[in-house]
Design a protein around this motif. Structure first.
Motif, PDB file in Angstrom:
ATOM      1  N   GLU A  27       0.819  -1.206   0.000  1.00  0.00           N
ATOM      2  CA  GLU A  27       0.000   0.000   0.000  1.00  0.00           C
ATOM      3  C   GLU A  27       0.857   1.263   0.000  1.00  0.00           C
ATOM      4  N   VAL A  28       2.080   1.164   0.489  1.00  0.00           N
ATOM      5  CA  VAL A  28       2.928   2.334   0.720  1.00  0.00           C
ATOM      6  C   VAL A  28       4.032   2.487  -0.323  1.00  0.00           C
ATOM      7  N   ILE A  29       4.530   1.400  -0.880  1.00  0.00           N
ATOM      8  CA  ILE A  29       5.733   1.436  -1.710  1.00  0.00           C
ATOM      9  C   ILE A  29       5.614   2.391  -2.899  1.00  0.00           C
ATOM     10  N   GLY A  30       4.434   2.550  -3.451  1.00  0.00           N
ATOM     11  CA  GLY A  30       4.248   3.452  -4.573  1.00  0.00           C
ATOM     12  C   GLY A  30       4.248   4.922  -4.201  1.00  0.00           C
ATOM     13  N   LYS A  31       4.270   5.217  -2.900  1.00  0.00           N
ATOM     14  CA  LYS A  31       4.190   6.602  -2.434  1.00  0.00           C
ATOM     15  C   LYS A  31       5.488   7.118  -1.824  1.00  0.00           C
ATOM     16  N   VAL A  32       6.508   6.276  -1.715  1.00  0.00           N
ATOM     17  CA  VAL A  32       7.693   6.661  -0.939  1.00  0.00           C
ATOM     18  C   VAL A  32       8.453   7.851  -1.509  1.00  0.00           C
ATOM     19  N   PHE A  33       8.296   8.141  -2.798  1.00  0.00           N
ATOM     20  CA  PHE A  33       8.996   9.280  -3.395  1.00  0.00           C
ATOM     21  C   PHE A  33       8.137  10.544  -3.442  1.00  0.00           C
ATOM     22  N   GLU A  34       6.931  10.488  -2.881  1.00  0.00           N
ATOM     23  CA  GLU A  34       6.063  11.661  -2.855  1.00  0.00           C
ATOM     24  C   GLU A  34       6.501  12.616  -1.748  1.00  0.00           C
ATOM     25  N   PRO A  35       6.380  13.932  -1.992  1.00  0.00           N
ATOM     26  CA  PRO A  35       6.774  14.883  -0.951  1.00  0.00           C
ATOM     27  C   PRO A  35       5.849  14.787   0.260  1.00  0.00           C
ATOM     28  N   TYR A  36       6.430  14.912   1.422  1.00  0.00           N
ATOM     29  CA  TYR A  36       5.741  14.916   2.720  1.00  0.00           C
ATOM     30  C   TYR A  36       5.131  13.575   3.098  1.00  0.00           C
ATOM     31  N   PHE A  37       5.394  12.534   2.325  1.00  0.00           N
ATOM     32  CA  PHE A  37       4.889  11.207   2.698  1.00  0.00           C
ATOM     33  C   PHE A  37       5.922  10.521   3.578  1.00  0.00           C
ATOM     34  N   THR A  38       5.489  10.079   4.747  1.00  0.00           N
ATOM     35  CA  THR A  38       6.373   9.368   5.659  1.00  0.00           C
ATOM     36  C   THR A  38       5.612   8.267   6.375  1.00  0.00           C
ATOM     37  N   THR A  39       6.314   7.204   6.690  1.00  0.00           N
ATOM     38  CA  THR A  39       5.735   6.126   7.484  1.00  0.00           C
ATOM     39  C   THR A  39       6.203   6.232   8.927  1.00  0.00           C
ATOM     40  N   LYS A  40       7.074   7.203   9.194  1.00  0.00           N
ATOM     41  CA  LYS A  40       7.610   7.369  10.541  1.00  0.00           C
ATOM     42  C   LYS A  40       6.590   8.104  11.410  1.00  0.00           C
ATOM     43  N   GLU A  41       6.660   7.839  12.706  1.00  0.00           N
ATOM     44  CA  GLU A  41       5.728   8.507  13.606  1.00  0.00           C
ATOM     45  C   GLU A  41       6.011  10.003  13.629  1.00  0.00           C
ATOM     46  N   GLN A  42       5.002  10.753  14.042  1.00  0.00           N
ATOM     47  CA  GLN A  42       5.088  12.207  13.993  1.00  0.00           C
ATOM     48  C   GLN A  42       6.321  12.706  14.744  1.00  0.00           C
ATOM     49  N   GLY A  43       7.018  13.634  14.115  1.00  0.00           N
ATOM     50  CA  GLY A  43       8.211  14.211  14.717  1.00  0.00           C
ATOM     51  C   GLY A  43       9.497  13.484  14.363  1.00  0.00           C
ATOM     52  N   LYS A  44       9.400  12.324  13.715  1.00  0.00           N
ATOM     53  CA  LYS A  44      10.605  11.556  13.377  1.00  0.00           C
ATOM     54  C   LYS A  44      10.914  11.529  11.893  1.00  0.00           C
ATOM     55  N   GLY A  45      10.053  12.104  11.086  1.00  0.00           N
ATOM     56  CA  GLY A  45      10.301  12.127   9.651  1.00  0.00           C
ATOM     57  C   GLY A  45       9.486  13.216   8.985  1.00  0.00           C
ATOM     58  N   THR A  46      10.061  13.807   7.938  1.00  0.00           N
ATOM     59  CA  THR A  46       9.363  14.885   7.231  1.00  0.00           C
ATOM     60  C   THR A  46       8.761  14.420   5.917  1.00  0.00           C
ATOM     61  N   GLY A  47       9.195  13.283   5.422  1.00  0.00           N
ATOM     62  CA  GLY A  47       8.734  12.822   4.126  1.00  0.00           C
ATOM     63  C   GLY A  47       9.434  13.529   2.977  1.00  0.00           C
ATOM     64  N   MET A  48      10.551  14.158   3.266  1.00  0.00           N
ATOM     65  CA  MET A  48      11.270  14.886   2.219  1.00  0.00           C
ATOM     66  C   MET A  48      12.535  14.159   1.752  1.00  0.00           C
ATOM     67  N   GLY A  49      13.064  13.237   2.537  1.00  0.00           N
ATOM     68  CA  GLY A  49      14.327  12.579   2.207  1.00  0.00           C
ATOM     69  C   GLY A  49      14.310  11.848   0.885  1.00  0.00           C
ATOM     70  N   LEU A  50      13.366  10.949   0.704  1.00  0.00           N
ATOM     71  CA  LEU A  50      13.308  10.183  -0.546  1.00  0.00           C
ATOM     72  C   LEU A  50      12.791  11.032  -1.703  1.00  0.00           C
ATOM     73  N   TYR A  51      11.942  12.009  -1.404  1.00  0.00           N
ATOM     74  CA  TYR A  51      11.482  12.932  -2.443  1.00  0.00           C
ATOM     75  C   TYR A  51      12.672  13.720  -2.994  1.00  0.00           C
ATOM     76  N   MET A  52      13.501  14.271  -2.105  1.00  0.00           N
ATOM     77  CA  MET A  52      14.685  15.015  -2.532  1.00  0.00           C
ATOM     78  C   MET A  52      15.672  14.088  -3.237  1.00  0.00           C
ATOM     79  N   SER A  53      15.803  12.858  -2.745  1.00  0.00           N
ATOM     80  CA  SER A  53      16.691  11.895  -3.391  1.00  0.00           C
ATOM     81  C   SER A  53      16.256  11.640  -4.829  1.00  0.00           C
ATOM     82  N   GLN A  54      14.961  11.486  -5.013  1.00  0.00           N
ATOM     83  CA  GLN A  54      14.418  11.276  -6.368  1.00  0.00           C
ATOM     84  C   GLN A  54      14.717  12.487  -7.254  1.00  0.00           C
ATOM     85  N   MET A  55      14.529  13.679  -6.725  1.00  0.00           N
ATOM     86  CA  MET A  55      14.809  14.898  -7.498  1.00  0.00           C
ATOM     87  C   MET A  55      16.284  14.982  -7.875  1.00  0.00           C
TER      88      MET A  55
END
Length: 179
Positions: free
Chosen positions: A123-151
């Motif tokens: 359910e999640v693997i197709g979204k990992v490169f989207e901005p602000y998407f994170t599976t980490k609990e609040q405060g532990k991830g911004t969802g920008m790391g893999l998005y920036m990596s993709q860019m």
């Protein structure tokens, strides 16, 4: 200890400068060795990996020189490996291992980064490169790391960054053109 921390501080300083310049159009690409860039990045993370009993292995038989942005490339490696480290810790994985293999053919270099942290849900693997998407609990991830990596890989280095589940884990693949 001081030498390792100074190395880490200098890397972070370079990273800050690099992200400050991320959207500048007058950046200059340079030739760099992928293997040396990965080794430098992993040396920065070695203490964290060791403290968490995570084994790291780099498999390659030669140097791979490409034209690109070395610090940005290192940030991509750092993001992917750091995400794997976080998964190992969160899931309390025993015999944790990260393996990086580098291969090439006539036109491109392929870097495969594998872990055995259990993979990413379908359910999640197709979204990992989207901005602000994170599976980490609040405060532990911004969802920008893999998005920036993709860019970085796609837009700045004209390559490809993909992810797929493998047996007991996940594999990120980076494909970079030699020319």
């Amino acid at each position: 200890f001081i030498e390792e921390n100074m190395s880490f501080i200098n890397f972070m300083s370079d990273t800050i400068d690099d992200f400050r310049n991320f959207f500048r159009i007058d950046k200059v690409k340079k030739d760099f060795d992928i293997v040396m860039a990965i080794q430098a990045t992993m040396s920065l993370m070695s203490a964290q990996l060791k403290d968490n009993n995570i084994e790291f292995e780099l498999n390659t038989s030669k140097a791979f020189i490409i034209l690109g942005f070395e610090i940005e490339f290192q940030q991509v490696i750092l993001n992917i490996v750091n995400n794997a480290k976080d998964e190992f810790i969160e899931k309390n994985i025993k015999n944790a291992k990260i393996n990086i293999e580098i291969h090439d053919d006539v036109e491109c270099v392929l870097i495969n980064i594998r872990d055995n942290a259990g993979g990413i849900s379908k359910e999640v693997i197709g979204k990992v490169f989207e901005p602000y998407f994170t599976t980490k609990e609040q405060g532990k991830g911004t969802g920008m790391g893999l998005y920036m990596s993709q860019m970085i890989i796609k837009d700045n280095m004209h390559g490809e960054l993909t992810v797929e589940n493998i047996t007991n884990g996940v594999m990120f693949s980076i494909k970079l053109n030699k020319n």
